[in-house]
Design a protein around this motif. Structure first.
Motif, mmCIF file in Angstrom:
data_model
loop_
_atom_site.group_PDB
_atom_site.id
_atom_site.type_symbol
_atom_site.label_atom_id
_atom_site.label_comp_id
_atom_site.label_asym_id
_atom_site.label_seq_id
_atom_site.Cartn_x
_atom_site.Cartn_y
_atom_site.Cartn_z
ATOM 1 N N UNK A 11 3.707 4.486 3.065
ATOM 2 C CA UNK A 11 2.783 3.379 3.224
ATOM 3 C C UNK A 11 1.516 3.897 3.894
ATOM 4 N N UNK A 12 0.383 3.505 3.355
ATOM 5 C CA UNK A 12 -0.876 4.079 3.824
ATOM 6 C C UNK A 12 -1.972 3.022 3.817
ATOM 7 N N UNK A 13 -2.967 3.199 4.697
ATOM 8 C CA UNK A 13 -4.158 2.365 4.703
ATOM 9 C C UNK A 13 -5.311 3.014 3.948
ATOM 10 N N UNK A 14 -5.074 4.204 3.413
ATOM 11 C CA UNK A 14 -6.127 4.964 2.734
ATOM 12 C C UNK A 14 -5.882 4.941 1.234
ATOM 13 N N UNK A 15 -6.922 4.584 0.479
ATOM 14 C CA UNK A 15 -6.796 4.536 -0.977
ATOM 15 C C UNK A 15 -6.688 5.914 -1.605
ATOM 16 N N UNK A 16 -7.104 6.946 -0.879
ATOM 17 C CA UNK A 16 -7.065 8.290 -1.430
ATOM 18 C C UNK A 16 -8.327 8.621 -2.190
ATOM 19 N N UNK A 21 0.777 -1.224 0.000
ATOM 20 C CA UNK A 21 0.000 0.000 0.000
ATOM 21 C C UNK A 21 0.810 1.275 0.000
ATOM 22 N N UNK A 22 1.876 1.333 -0.820
ATOM 23 C CA UNK A 22 2.625 2.592 -0.962
ATOM 24 C C UNK A 22 1.778 3.570 -1.768
ATOM 25 N N UNK A 23 1.584 4.770 -1.220
ATOM 26 C CA UNK A 23 0.658 5.740 -1.803
ATOM 27 C C UNK A 23 1.387 6.814 -2.590
ATOM 28 N N UNK A 24 0.867 7.112 -3.775
ATOM 29 C CA UNK A 24 1.405 8.206 -4.575
ATOM 30 C C UNK A 24 0.981 9.573 -4.047
ATOM 31 N N UNK A 25 0.026 9.598 -3.132
ATOM 32 C CA UNK A 25 -0.425 10.886 -2.601
ATOM 33 C C UNK A 25 0.635 11.527 -1.716
ATOM 34 N N UNK A 26 1.213 10.745 -0.814
ATOM 35 C CA UNK A 26 2.208 11.320 0.093
ATOM 36 C C UNK A 26 3.497 10.499 0.148
#
Length: 353
Positions: free
Chosen positions: A197-202, A189-194
């Motif tokens: 690693x994140x639990x939020x899909x964005x 779950x590596x996020x392109x938003x920030x």
């Protein structure tokens, strides 16, 4: 053809020497997908990105079998005929790497060095399997197990491209026997938003985006990647003007996602116009063959300037034009940099950018 391939991979060999890649004989790769993922836009674009990236890495990565269901290709906007997913993927491989060995197979062979599986497809036919999925803004890549997202979020082409790139990186690290402390066997779950690693899909991408006026400097590797992903994203409208003075050569073909070796010698501006110009009918996308600092007149005060160029002098020049927003994206010494410069923020804080 051997001479042509040698030119294409010239910079790849320089990179391999810099990171200590061991090299070796060609590796045999399987790209596979289960039906659940192969019938989604997310799964199909990850597969397409893999086929666009892997053969560009080096001569070692140009032997690939495809084992994907015979399902319709559903993500193209400008195709005038229906096509199957295996047909599109095989065509992309042969276009990117005309000297490669690519096959569509119903049943995989048993002697692959690596398998890349979109979804949970597992054939037990390779030494190592890399599993890839994506959800919203998050990437999931693992060399141990399929990380199925707990929910299904909206399609995001930027995440699909990033997931494929991370999967190709996992294969490269293993195949080249690289010892890198920061390389993990699993990206959950590596996020392109920030970039964490994140639990939020964005947030989901909107179906339509009015980009206003965009001025782009540079149509090299970073610019190619951006336009490649934007082809499949929200429907764009507005005005986009890009500047590029250079011509393509074969050494560009290993990292320009819009380019094929057959494009050698074309203006980079013409390539961008040909490969991106027809994807968004309501976007006035135009390119200028020339240097932005010499050809571009006054920058509209409400415009967004996109600097996909590594020349710091040009970046400073663009900031001095005082547009509403400057976005710098580039690479240097294998490091990706992104910076944002809003004129209103600079003026409010009374500080230089």
């Amino acid at each position: 053809m051997i001479y042509t391939a040698s030119l294409v991979y010239d910079r790849s060999r320089a990179f391999a020497a810099a990171v200590g890649a061991t090299g070796g004989p060609p590796v045999r790769i399987l790209i596979a997908a289960n039906r659940d993922w192969a019938t989604t836009t997310t799964g199909q674009l990850i597969l397409l990105a893999l086929c666009n990236i892997l053969p560009r890495i080096s001569e070692r990565y140009s032997r690939i079998d495809l084992c994907v269901p015979e399902v319709p290709y559903i993500i193209s906007r400008n195709s005038k005929r229906s096509a199957s997913l295996p047909e599109v993927l095989h065509s992309r491989l042969t276009t990117v790497c005309p000297w490669g060995r690519f096959s569509v197979v119903r049943v995989p062979a048993i002697d692959y060095d690596f398998s890349l599986s979109v979804g949970s497809a597992k054939w037990n036919v390779s030494n190592q399997t890399v599993y890839l999925t994506a959800n919203g803004w998050r990437c999931f890549v693992s060399r141990d197990q399929c990380l199925e997202p707990s929910s299904t979020a909206a399609f995001n082409p930027f995440t699909c491209l990033a997931t494929a790139a991370l999967g190709a990186t996992a294969v490269y690290v293993a195949a080249e026997n690289l010892s890198l402390d920061r390389v993990s066997r699993e990206i959950r779950g590596w996020s392109l938003l920030d970039f964490s690693l994140s639990d939020w899909d964005g947030p989901p991408l909107p179906p339509n985006v009015d980009v206003g006026t965009i001025i782009q400097a540079g149509l090299g590797g970073s610019g190619n990647a951006l336009l490649w992903a934007l082809r499949y994203g929200p429907v764009l409208r507005g005005r986009w003007l890009a500047f590029e003075h250079e011509y393509l050569d074969l050494t560009n073909a290993n990292r320009y996602l819009l380019m094929a070796p057959a494009d050698d010698g074309l203006p980079k501006a013409l390539l961008a116009k040909r490969e991106f110009g027809g994807w968004h009918p309501n976007l006035a996308f135009n390119v200028v063959q020339g240097r932005i600092e010499e050809c571009c007149g006054l920058t509209p005060s409400d415009s967004i300037v996109l600097a996909t160029v590594d020349d710091e002098t040009i970046r400073v020049h663009l900031q001095q034009r005082r547009p509403a927003l400057v976005l710098n994206v580039g690479t240097g010494h294998q490091i990706l940099s992104l910076t944002r410069h809003a004129l209103a923020s600079i003026q409010r804080e009374d500080a230089p950018c």
